[in-house]
Design an enzyme around this catalytic site. Structure first.
Site, PDB file in Angstrom:
ATOM      1  N   SER A 254       0.941  -1.268  -0.016  1.00 37.84           N
ATOM      2  CA  SER A 254       0.094  -0.030  -0.066  1.00 37.84           C
ATOM      3  C   SER A 254       0.870   0.998  -0.139  1.00 37.84           C
ATOM      4  O   SER A 254       2.208   1.076   0.317  1.00 37.84           O
ATOM      5  CB  SER A 254      -0.962   0.003   1.354  1.00 37.84           C
ATOM      6  OG  SER A 254      -1.777   1.211   1.331  1.00 37.84           O
ATOM      7  N   HIS A 255       0.344   2.445  -0.431  1.00 38.53           N
ATOM      8  CA  HIS A 255       1.008   3.711  -0.285  1.00 38.53           C
ATOM      9  C   HIS A 255       1.230   4.015   1.174  1.00 38.53           C
ATOM     10  O   HIS A 255       1.803   5.073   1.377  1.00 38.53           O
ATOM     11  CB  HIS A 255       0.314   4.678  -0.938  1.00 38.53           C
ATOM     12  CG  HIS A 255       0.382   4.265  -2.610  1.00 38.53           C
ATOM     13  ND1 HIS A 255      -0.232   3.477  -3.173  1.00 38.53           N
ATOM     14  CD2 HIS A 255       1.169   5.222  -3.473  1.00 38.53           C
ATOM     15  CE1 HIS A 255       0.130   3.377  -4.640  1.00 38.53           C
ATOM     16  NE2 HIS A 255       0.993   4.578  -4.932  1.00 38.53           N
ATOM     17  N   SER A 256       0.429   3.331   1.992  1.00 32.16           N
ATOM     18  CA  SER A 256       0.367   3.772   3.524  1.00 32.16           C
ATOM     19  C   SER A 256       0.689   2.645   4.484  1.00 32.16           C
ATOM     20  O   SER A 256       0.080   1.688   4.236  1.00 32.16           O
ATOM     21  CB  SER A 256      -0.948   4.119   3.687  1.00 32.16           C
ATOM     22  OG  SER A 256      -1.341   4.367   5.258  1.00 32.16           O
TER      23      SER A 256
END
Length: 140
Positions: A18-20
């Site tokens: 994920s980007h997070s």
């Protein structure tokens, strides 16, 4: 003999890209918890090493290596550049454990399906198919 024992005790590992960091790690905990498998081989690989938003080859490779027991690693990704980063790693061919596969599945529902299937001893093809089937889950 359980299915996992039939595979030499090796399970498929799952990496959630994920980007997070928070999204990846929370989704991994959610999938393991909902599957009732606290020792599931699932890990998040989210964000950049400094904690900011983005995707990191380094974090993905590290998570894949940690989750690898020798039965393969399924990688699920959230958005475009996370997918491209995994595709790049797969194309390079020497960073990720073999076999490793990018799975076309929704992140949360796919993660739960993948964890349940891997915990039951499914091979990489079966884990990927279960995660991909999550696209058909209806909510209404």
């Amino acid at each position: 003999m359980t299915v996992v024992e039939a595979h030499g005790g090796k399970r498929v590992g799952i990496v959630l890209v994920s980007h997070s960091k928070e999204v990846a790690d929370s989704t991994a905990r959610l999938a393991a918890g909902l599957a009732g498998v606290p020792d599931a081989l699932v890990a998040g690989a989210g964000g950049l090493p400094d904690g900011s938003l983005g995707t990191s080859e380094e974090l993905i490779v590290e998570a894949a290596r940690r989750m690898d027991e020798g039965a393969g690693v399924a990688l699920l990704a959230d958005l475009g550049s996370a997918v491209l980063t995994v595709k790049t790693l797969l194309a390079e061919g020497d960073e990720l454990p073999e076999p490793a596969r990018l799975v076309d599945a929704p992140l949360i529902e796919g993660a739960v399906a993948a964890v349940v299937t891997a915990a039951g001893g499914g091979d990489l093809d079966t884990v990927a198919a279960a995660a991909e089937e999550a696209y058909t889950y209806r909510k209404l």
